[in-house]
Design an enzyme around this catalytic site. Structure first.
Site, PDB file in Angstrom:
ATOM      1  N   GLY A  11      79.616  66.355  35.137  1.00  0.00           N
ATOM      2  CA  GLY A  11      80.325  66.296  33.857  1.00  0.00           C
ATOM      3  C   GLY A  11      79.441  65.762  32.745  1.00  0.00           C
ATOM      4  O   GLY A  11      79.910  65.055  31.856  1.00  0.00           O
ATOM      5  N   LEU A  15      82.307  63.394  27.288  1.00  0.00           N
ATOM      6  CA  LEU A  15      82.173  62.121  26.568  1.00  0.00           C
ATOM      7  C   LEU A  15      81.472  61.066  27.427  1.00  0.00           C
ATOM      8  O   LEU A  15      80.450  60.493  27.018  1.00  0.00           O
ATOM      9  CB  LEU A  15      83.577  61.656  26.157  1.00  0.00           C
ATOM     10  CG  LEU A  15      83.726  60.323  25.449  1.00  0.00           C
ATOM     11  CD1 LEU A  15      82.958  60.311  24.133  1.00  0.00           C
ATOM     12  CD2 LEU A  15      85.205  60.031  25.187  1.00  0.00           C
ATOM     13  N   TYR A 137      98.052  63.858  35.655  1.00  0.00           N
ATOM     14  CA  TYR A 137      96.658  63.389  35.575  1.00  0.00           C
ATOM     15  C   TYR A 137      96.495  62.086  36.366  1.00  0.00           C
ATOM     16  O   TYR A 137      95.537  61.918  37.130  1.00  0.00           O
ATOM     17  CB  TYR A 137      96.282  63.180  34.106  1.00  0.00           C
ATOM     18  CG  TYR A 137      94.923  62.570  33.887  1.00  0.00           C
ATOM     19  CD1 TYR A 137      93.775  63.349  33.993  1.00  0.00           C
ATOM     20  CD2 TYR A 137      94.782  61.227  33.571  1.00  0.00           C
ATOM     21  CE1 TYR A 137      92.520  62.793  33.791  1.00  0.00           C
ATOM     22  CE2 TYR A 137      93.542  60.655  33.364  1.00  0.00           C
ATOM     23  CZ  TYR A 137      92.411  61.441  33.475  1.00  0.00           C
ATOM     24  OH  TYR A 137      91.170  60.883  33.286  1.00  0.00           O
ATOM     25  N   PRO A 164      88.229  53.086  33.120  1.00  0.00           N
ATOM     26  CA  PRO A 164      88.104  52.709  31.713  1.00  0.00           C
ATOM     27  C   PRO A 164      89.436  52.850  30.974  1.00  0.00           C
ATOM     28  O   PRO A 164      90.245  53.723  31.308  1.00  0.00           O
ATOM     29  CB  PRO A 164      87.094  53.703  31.143  1.00  0.00           C
ATOM     30  CG  PRO A 164      86.672  54.583  32.251  1.00  0.00           C
ATOM     31  CD  PRO A 164      87.570  54.349  33.420  1.00  0.00           C
ATOM     32  N   LEU A 167      88.911  55.589  25.697  1.00  0.00           N
ATOM     33  CA  LEU A 167      87.541  55.493  25.200  1.00  0.00           C
ATOM     34  C   LEU A 167      87.281  56.477  24.076  1.00  0.00           C
ATOM     35  O   LEU A 167      88.083  57.370  23.801  1.00  0.00           O
ATOM     36  CB  LEU A 167      86.522  55.641  26.329  1.00  0.00           C
ATOM     37  CG  LEU A 167      86.809  56.573  27.482  1.00  0.00           C
ATOM     38  CD1 LEU A 167      86.222  57.915  27.216  1.00  0.00           C
ATOM     39  CD2 LEU A 167      86.211  55.980  28.729  1.00  0.00           C
ATOM     40  N   HIS A 180      92.364  62.896  21.976  1.00  0.00           N
ATOM     41  CA  HIS A 180      93.011  61.584  21.966  1.00  0.00           C
ATOM     42  C   HIS A 180      93.203  61.136  20.523  1.00  0.00           C
ATOM     43  O   HIS A 180      92.679  61.729  19.583  1.00  0.00           O
ATOM     44  CB  HIS A 180      92.166  60.570  22.747  1.00  0.00           C
ATOM     45  CG  HIS A 180      92.152  60.831  24.214  1.00  0.00           C
ATOM     46  ND1 HIS A 180      91.128  61.522  24.828  1.00  0.00           N
ATOM     47  CD2 HIS A 180      93.029  60.516  25.193  1.00  0.00           C
ATOM     48  CE1 HIS A 180      91.388  61.608  26.115  1.00  0.00           C
ATOM     49  NE2 HIS A 180      92.538  61.004  26.377  1.00  0.00           N
ATOM     50  N   ARG A 210      97.412  50.204  22.018  1.00  0.00           N
ATOM     51  CA  ARG A 210      96.335  50.769  22.830  1.00  0.00           C
ATOM     52  C   ARG A 210      95.104  49.870  22.720  1.00  0.00           C
ATOM     53  O   ARG A 210      94.920  49.158  21.728  1.00  0.00           O
ATOM     54  CB  ARG A 210      95.951  52.181  22.367  1.00  0.00           C
ATOM     55  CG  ARG A 210      96.994  53.254  22.640  1.00  0.00           C
ATOM     56  CD  ARG A 210      97.187  53.544  24.116  1.00  0.00           C
ATOM     57  NE  ARG A 210      98.131  54.648  24.339  1.00  0.00           N
ATOM     58  CZ  ARG A 210      99.464  54.507  24.373  1.00  0.00           C
ATOM     59  NH1 ARG A 210     100.013  53.321  24.200  1.00  0.00           N
ATOM     60  NH2 ARG A 210     100.241  55.539  24.598  1.00  0.00           N
TER      61      ARG A 210
HETATM   62  O1  GFB Z   1      95.272  58.972  22.638  1.00  0.00           O
HETATM   63  P1  GFB Z   1      96.570  59.598  23.008  1.00  0.00           P
HETATM   64  O2  GFB Z   1      96.680  61.054  22.834  1.00  0.00           O
HETATM   65  O3  GFB Z   1      96.915  59.303  24.517  1.00  0.00           O
HETATM   66  O4  GFB Z   1      97.742  58.917  22.145  1.00  0.00           O
HETATM   67  P2  GFB Z   1      97.583  58.147  25.399  1.00  0.00           P
HETATM   68  C1  GFB Z   1      97.860  57.544  21.960  1.00  0.00           C
HETATM   69  C2  GFB Z   1      98.952  57.254  20.968  1.00  0.00           C
HETATM   70  O5  GFB Z   1      98.537  57.696  19.648  1.00  0.00           O
HETATM   71  C3  GFB Z   1     100.298  57.930  21.223  1.00  0.00           C
HETATM   72  C4  GFB Z   1      99.567  58.433  19.045  1.00  0.00           C
HETATM   73  O6  GFB Z   1     101.335  57.032  20.908  1.00  0.00           O
HETATM   74  C5  GFB Z   1     100.284  59.095  20.224  1.00  0.00           C
HETATM   75  O7  GFB Z   1     101.572  59.537  19.837  1.00  0.00           O
HETATM   76  N1  GFB Z   1      98.999  59.369  18.062  1.00  0.00           N
HETATM   77  C6  GFB Z   1      99.203  59.270  16.720  1.00  0.00           C
HETATM   78  C7  GFB Z   1      98.252  60.452  18.283  1.00  0.00           C
HETATM   79  N2  GFB Z   1      98.622  60.290  16.092  1.00  0.00           N
HETATM   80  C8  GFB Z   1      98.013  61.040  17.024  1.00  0.00           C
HETATM   81  C9  GFB Z   1      97.240  62.237  16.972  1.00  0.00           C
HETATM   82  O8  GFB Z   1      97.001  62.823  15.903  1.00  0.00           O
HETATM   83  N3  GFB Z   1      96.746  62.707  18.147  1.00  0.00           N
HETATM   84  C10 GFB Z   1      96.988  62.065  19.344  1.00  0.00           C
HETATM   85  N4  GFB Z   1      96.454  62.585  20.468  1.00  0.00           N
HETATM   86  N5  GFB Z   1      97.748  60.968  19.426  1.00  0.00           N
HETATM   87  C11 GFB Z   1      96.302  59.466  27.203  1.00  0.00           C
HETATM   88  C12 GFB Z   1      96.723  60.065  28.516  1.00  0.00           C
HETATM   89  O9  GFB Z   1      97.410  58.757  26.818  1.00  0.00           O
HETATM   90  O10 GFB Z   1      95.244  58.546  27.277  1.00  0.00           O
HETATM   91  C13 GFB Z   1      95.616  60.367  29.407  1.00  0.00           C
HETATM   92  O11 GFB Z   1      97.554  61.175  28.258  1.00  0.00           O
HETATM   93  C14 GFB Z   1      94.557  59.291  29.452  1.00  0.00           C
HETATM   94  O12 GFB Z   1      96.100  60.612  30.685  1.00  0.00           O
HETATM   95  C15 GFB Z   1      94.169  58.856  28.084  1.00  0.00           C
HETATM   96  O13 GFB Z   1      94.995  58.169  30.204  1.00  0.00           O
HETATM   97  C16 GFB Z   1      93.200  57.692  28.078  1.00  0.00           C
HETATM   98  O14 GFB Z   1      96.857  56.846  25.257  1.00  0.00           O
HETATM   99  O15 GFB Z   1      99.048  58.077  25.141  1.00  0.00           O
END
Ligand code: GFB
Length: 309
Positions: A11, A15, A137, A164, A167, A180, A210
């Protein structure tokens, strides 16, 4: 690890993998085994085994994975569980069959129960229900930990695992549908600044907490664990510091230099309410993170401007 040891970074375009390659090169490791996914599909058992038989790597960093943010996890659950299970099965079993000296599996703190006591210790694994948005996942990554432990127990291998927290950093995915939160917001604020938009929309309520760790710290921690850790239990990698999504959005707005409003879209999921890792195990081993969030945000924004704009 000797400087000329053959080290497979599975991989290496991702990232974590790309950060590992940078760190290994910086430290003078010169015998890296690298394959892009278009050259080798790690979901294919025969092809994966053939690579190990032909190349006989001594060390393996298993950073190949299907990853994504909350929307991608929610929309493509089959891909997230199938791809990750297949990659892990094939790489871990091939590593065992071909006498790999040591392997490190990279996972995520989403393996822990949704409502685990905070900060989350490694012992919380399998003590409660998972967060539904990323359960497939998480189940795959838990299976990866159990594969490592089972091979250690039955075959005497040295397969370890690290988890981790969320990240970020250079080579992150900035696609708004699959990324993310951190790269998504960086891009949204940047594009709003450039286009003169009055506001940026942030998903969810802004209240979930987070924790973020820079991928260069994760690479350093991964090498540290490969050199020093022999335990079978996973090890959390994090900063031990959390903030709300609203606070994160405000910091990114400042770094990007956007002066408009932040609007929350409550039709989008929040995911797990809080996910702070307990990093005392890795601190006790002698490692702690070095890149604070504001510095990491500035560096990542500079990388974004230089590479993706
Ligand atoms: O980073 P994220 O997509 O994943 O979202 P998770 C974290 C938080 O940010 C959530 C909010 O509450 C989202 O609703 N958020 C706000 C956003 N605006 C945005 C945006 O524009 N895009 C995204 N993506 N989020 C993931 C897991 O969870 O984290 C994986 O699904 C993995 O399995 C990864 O563990 C590290 O922190 O919720």
């Amino acid at each position: 690890m000797d400087k000329d040891a053959k080290i497979y970074v599975a991989g290496h375009r991702g990232l974590v993998g790309s950060a590992l390659v940078r760190e290994l090169a910086r430290l003078g490791y010169g015998n890296l085994l690298l394959r892009e996914s278009r050259e080798l599909d790690l979901r294919n058992q025969a092809d994966t085994l053939a690579l190990f038989q032909a190349e006989r790597p001594e060390y393996v960093f298993l950073a190949a994975a299907k990853v994504g943010g909350i929307a991608a996890n929610n929309s493509f659950p089959a891909d997230f569980i199938y791809d990750n299970l297949m990659i892990q099965n094939n790489v871990i079993h091939s590593a065992y069959l071909n006498g790999v000296a040591k392997l490190l599996l990279l996972g995520s703190t989403c393996i822990y129960p949704r409502l685990a006591p905070q900060p989350i210790r490694e012992e919380a694994l399998l003590t409660g229900p998972l967060e539904p948005t990323n359960e497939p996942y998480a189940i795959a990554k838990i299976a990866g930990i159990k594969l490592c432990q089972s091979y250690n127990r039955q075959y005497g291998t040295r397969f370890i695992s690290a988890m981790p927290t969320n990240l970020y950093g250079p080579n992150d995915n900035f696609d708004l549908d699959s990324s993310h939160v951190l790269p998504a917001l960086m891009r949204k604020f940047h594009e709003a600044k450039v286009s003169g938009s009055p506001s940026v929309t942030v998903w969810g309520s802004g209240t979930p907490y987070r924790e973020f760790v820079h991928v260069d710290d994760v690479a350093r921690a991964s090498l540290f664990l490969m050199e020093r850790y022999e335990g079978w239990e996973p090890v959390n990698i994090g900063s031990g510091q959390e903030l709300t999504i609203r606070e994160l959005a405000e910091k990114i707005r400042e770094v990007v230099g956007f002066t408009g409003e932040i609007v929350f879209d409550s039709s989008k999921p929040d995911g797990t309410p809080r996910k702070l890792s307990d990093v005392s195990r890795i601190h006790q081993l002698g490692w702690r993170h070095g890149i604070e969030l504001m510095q990491g945000l500035r560096d990542t924004y500079a990388w974004y401007l230089a590479n993706l704009c």
